[in-house]
Design an enzyme around this catalytic site. Structure first.
Site, PDB file in Angstrom:
ATOM      1  N   ASP A 271    -104.310 -32.605  46.747  1.00  0.00           N
ATOM      2  CA  ASP A 271    -104.906 -33.928  46.918  1.00  0.00           C
ATOM      3  C   ASP A 271    -106.317 -33.953  46.329  1.00  0.00           C
ATOM      4  O   ASP A 271    -106.957 -32.906  46.157  1.00  0.00           O
ATOM      5  CB  ASP A 271    -104.946 -34.285  48.403  1.00  0.00           C
ATOM      6  CG  ASP A 271    -105.028 -35.788  48.643  1.00  0.00           C
ATOM      7  OD1 ASP A 271    -104.950 -36.554  47.665  1.00  0.00           O
ATOM      8  OD2 ASP A 271    -105.156 -36.183  49.816  1.00  0.00           O
TER       9      ASP A 271
ATOM     10  N   GLU B 114    -108.505 -35.626  41.152  1.00  0.00           N
ATOM     11  CA  GLU B 114    -108.969 -36.336  39.944  1.00  0.00           C
ATOM     12  C   GLU B 114    -110.051 -35.569  39.168  1.00  0.00           C
ATOM     13  O   GLU B 114    -110.008 -35.653  37.934  1.00  0.00           O
ATOM     14  CB  GLU B 114    -109.479 -37.736  40.334  1.00  0.00           C
ATOM     15  CG  GLU B 114    -108.427 -38.661  40.895  1.00  0.00           C
ATOM     16  CD  GLU B 114    -108.091 -38.362  42.346  1.00  0.00           C
ATOM     17  OE1 GLU B 114    -106.977 -38.663  42.771  1.00  0.00           O
ATOM     18  OE2 GLU B 114    -108.945 -37.786  43.054  1.00  0.00           O
TER      19      GLU B 114
ATOM     20  N   ASP C  43    -103.403 -44.087  47.374  1.00  0.00           N
ATOM     21  CA  ASP C  43    -103.613 -44.714  48.681  1.00  0.00           C
ATOM     22  C   ASP C  43    -103.422 -46.216  48.602  1.00  0.00           C
ATOM     23  O   ASP C  43    -104.374 -47.011  48.685  1.00  0.00           O
ATOM     24  CB  ASP C  43    -105.020 -44.376  49.193  1.00  0.00           C
ATOM     25  CG  ASP C  43    -105.198 -42.887  49.448  1.00  0.00           C
ATOM     26  OD1 ASP C  43    -104.179 -42.188  49.625  1.00  0.00           O
ATOM     27  OD2 ASP C  43    -106.346 -42.423  49.468  1.00  0.00           O
TER      28      ASP C  43
END
Length: 805
Positions: free
Chosen positions: A396, A399, A464
């Site tokens: 997670d 990026e 999300d």
């Protein structure tokens, strides 16, 4: 001023001068061109795939993260004229204008793509400009909510979280510097740096990619068809390995399970209610009791999970695979901070020391996944968890979610490598798993990556998303846009993740119904509203039960889609313009804009319901004949139709001439068997012949395809006058292969009771009652109400024929 504004201003000022040709040399697959500004290499990887790599003097070049294919030996030719060169393979021609140096790409006599400015460099930016043709559509760019055709848009090439997005977003978790054109080419800007794409926004006739450093290279991919483009592109960048069968099952997942008791309880709840389950996803709390302050511990919290190995073993014995979240951040308050610093695992700052900065979870450093020392430190943690019994990795915030510009990585600055961070992280985990756990198919779910990340088995999701109807609406668009570039397992948090003040029952049901026909079935959300169906009212559960059961019954069909994806890159969710009908290309171009209806494999056409309170839902037909999966209604043509729906249904159509293999329902893929199969065939007068396939292996052995440890079941249909002939073939071996199969062939859309049925020349009795059919073997039964003919047989031979009159 925006990046592109700077670049266009710089170009218009006349400060950038085009290169001039000086000399050339052909060396194998590569044409080397010397110019007054530096070097240009044109390298063919396949007859229809060529890379243009500009290496101007004094410009730093990073490696390609996207290209994995080794060039095949090709026969190339070069022809020279006074003002040009022509480089040709068997399928593609590059015309090189000498002064100024500029490239054009042809497939036969058709111009696919031409440089307008070609390579440019301005201040700390560099990139490429291309001419666009009239009415050309451009798909791609990664995760964006902009409509399928991105022409006329400009957007950042910078992976960035967009928390709680819904119906509009120009920048999200997973950007891709690549487009697929309606002119049947695919263009990849092979650059990992922070940048921008302008697809005819500033100038309607110009497409431009630019970045802050990285690599000044692009790749042109050609092909006869759009699927051929994907095939050629994924041959270049790598294809998704076949996942374990359990990947296609149901996941229990939330933010998050706080302790072992909660984790065990949710599994038990699924088992008690007889709802299938194959995976349990543990979020932050496995390594700490709170959201903040513990990231980077990367070890079980002994208070919440006192016996993790026993828990993992018990869950595994129950057919549940455990997946743990991990992040690339190590907080200075975590138990491993000093260990990570001492190991050289933390990315540096300009002062040469481990860089720290603040973000939501606390003061932190970032693991430098580009540094071999950091990879070694990070991998040994994953190795230890896998040895304990952890089945999958969830990466997670990759990026990375926060990535200060002055972060120094082993191969470059933050902005130079930003978009390759998740890619490099997945590379590390995948190759570590293959090396240290060679009998296990890796599972790697990650939020961000780069072109080519699919070759590491990456299972991305759409981030999300807001828990709202607006959040549901763009999910097909996001999945289709990513699937075109190799990411066949892109999926959404079913039910929506972010926000939502109270439970919206209808929204939840609609999202999970759609999920049956998306690659990964994983409800996931913030915990104030339970994402798992087992914690909702009985009506919600019973409405969704047949849908979840259908997901498991479709395992033979879905696993075959996974097999096809691993061979050709063909996504599991497919856009309507892929339809193989004979109507004109103009119709295909129109279908490029369709962002709600889509194909699930070749057989199904699905249109999720994304508005409340409706009694019918529009479906775009691509041509041909289709049947409503629920009531058998026949549809034909390539217009829009209104399909009646209830809360129990969404539009799911099946193409005439389709074979759909289905298995018996199981509560976990651990108990899956293809010993009993139901093979559905959707007959129609418009279809005289048809074929289908089913792939089978043990569901877990890596490299089963390469090593020939699999079985292929092929199905054929031929209609001649009043006869319908089916031929069943099977070939191949794998451990656990059934010696024979009890096969029930279900023929849909049969208008009359047959007069004769035989299997390999042996007469098959047609019984008058379904009860007798269920009890007996080698029999048939015709149901007049549903217009279905069922034939039951024992399939033992490598080839069997069924004749129906």
């Amino acid at each position: 001023m925006r990046l592109l504004g700077i670049v266009f201003s710089f170009l218009c000022s006349g400060a950038v001068f085009a290169a001039q040709y000086q000399a050339h040399q052909l060396d194998g697959n590569t044409l080397h061109i010397q110019s007054d500004k530096g070097k240009l290499s044109l390298q063919f990887y396949q007859p229809e795939v060529v890379e243009a790599f500009y290496q101007n003097n004094g410009v730093k070049q990073l490696p390609s993260f996207s290209i994995s294919q080794q060039p095949a030996a090709l026969a190339l030719s070069v022809a020279e004229a006074a003002d040009s060169l022509t480089l040709s393979s068997a399928a593609l021609t590059v015309k090189i204008n000498k002064a100024p140096l500029r490239l054009s790409y042809y497939r036969g006599d058709q111009l696919l793509l031409a440089e307008e400015q070609g390579y440019f460099a301005a201040e700390n930016q560099h990139g490429f400009r291309f001419a666009l043709s009239k009415d050309e559509k451009l798909l791609g760019g990664g995760q964006r909510v902009l409509g399928m055709d991105r022409r006329g848009q400009t957007f950042p090439l910078y992976n960035k979280a967009h928390y709680g997005y819904s119906t509009e977003s120009s920048q999200m978790y997973f950007s891709l510097p690549a487009v697929m054109s309606s002119n049947k080419y695919l263009l990849l800007f092979d650059n990992s740096a922070k940048g921008e794409a302008d697809l005819g926004a500033s100038n309607a006739d110009i497409m431009q990619f630019s970045a802050e450093g990285g690599r000044s290279s692009y790749v042109v991919v050609a092909g006869d068809t759009y699927p051929a483009l994907i095939n050629n592109y994924t041959a270049l960048t790598g294809r998704q390995p076949l996942p374990a069968r359990w990947t296609l099952g149901n996941y229990a997942s939330r933010f998050g399970y706080r302790n072992e008791a909660e984790a065990r309880a949710v599994v038990q709840k699924f088992r008690q209610l007889k709802l299938p389950l194959d995976a349990l996803v543990l979020d932050l709390y496995w390594f700490g009791p709170d959201i903040k302050g513990h990231m980077g511990n990367l070890a079980w919290d002994p208070n919440a999970f006192p016996q993790p190995e026993k828990m993992l073993a018990d869950l595994s014995a129950d057919g549940v695979n455990t997946i743990l979240v991990t992040e690339p951040f190590v907080l200075t308050t975590s138990k491993r901070w000093q260990e990570a610093v001492d190991a050289g695992a933390i990315a540096l700052g300009p002062d040469g020391k481990a860089k720290t900065f603040d973000f939501y979870f606390g003061n932190t450093g970032l693991i430098d996944v580009f540094n071999p020392a950091a990879q070694q430190w990070f991998w040994q943690i994953y190795q230890g968890l896998a040895e304990q019994g952890v089945a999958g990795v969830w990466g997670d915030l990759g990026e990375p979610e926060v990535h200060p510009d002055d972060t120094v990585h082993a191969i470059g600055m933050a902005n130079e490598v930003h978009n390759a961070f998740g890619h490099q992280w997945a590379d590390m985990v995948y190759n570590g798993m293959r090396r240290n756990f060679p009998k296990q198919r890796p599972f790697i779910m990650m939020r961000a990556g780069a072109p080519g990340s699919q070759r590491f088995g990456m299972v991305p999701w759409t981030g999300d998303v807001e828990r709202s109807w607006g959040g549901l609406k763009p999910q097909v668009e996001l999945a289709l846009s990513m699937g075109l570039f190799g990411f066949g397992y892109i999926h959404s948090d079913l039910g929506g993740f972010a926000g939502g003040e109270q439970f919206d029952k209808e929204l939840y049901i609609r999202w999970l119904q759609y999920g049956v026909f998306q690659p990964v079935y994983r409800p996931h959300a913030q915990e104030h509203i339970a994402p798992e169906m087992v914690f909702h009212d009985s009506h919600t559960i019973e409405t969704l039960r047949p849908w979840l059961n259908l997901r498991y019954q479709l395992l033979p069909y879905n696993y075959t889609l996974a097999y096809q994806n691993s061979l050709t890159g063909m996504p599991l969710m497919r856009p309507l313009f892929f339809y193989k009908d004979s109507f004109a290309d103009a119709a295909n171009t129109t279908l490029m804009d369709e962002k709600n209806s889509y194909f699930w494999g070749d057989a199904f056409l699905v249109a999720p319901v994304t508005e409340p309170g409706v009694t019918s839902w529009p479906v775009q037909l691509p041509g041909g004949v289709w049947f409503d999966y629920f009531n058998g209604q026949r549809y034909a043509g390539n217009g829009k139709v209104e399909v009646p729906v209830t809360l129990d249904t969404i539009p799911v159509l099946v193409k005439a001439g389709s074979f759909v293999p289905m298995a018996e329902l199981v509560q976990s893929t651990q108990h899956y068997s293809s010993r009993k199969l139901t093979l559905h065939y959707y007959a129609d007068s418009s279809v005289d012949c048809a074929k289908g396939e089913m792939y089978e292996d043990d569901g877990k052995t890596p490299d089963a395809i390469v090593n020939g440890q699999f079985e292929r079941l092929n199905f054929y249909y031929l209609k001649q006058d009043s006869e319908q002939k089916f031929e069943l073939r099977r070939s191949g071996e794998y451990a656990g292969k059934p010696e024979s199969r009890e096969l029930t062939l279900v023929l849909h859309n049969q208008s009359a009771t047959p007069s004769h049925i035989s299997v390999d020349g042996r007469y098959v009795q047609l019984v008058p009652q379904q009860a007798r059919f269920n009890r007996m073997q080698n029999v048939a039964w015709y149901d007049k109400a549903s217009r279905q003919l069922k034939v039951k047989l024992d399939w033992q031979a490598d080839k069997q024929q069924i004749l129906i009159r």
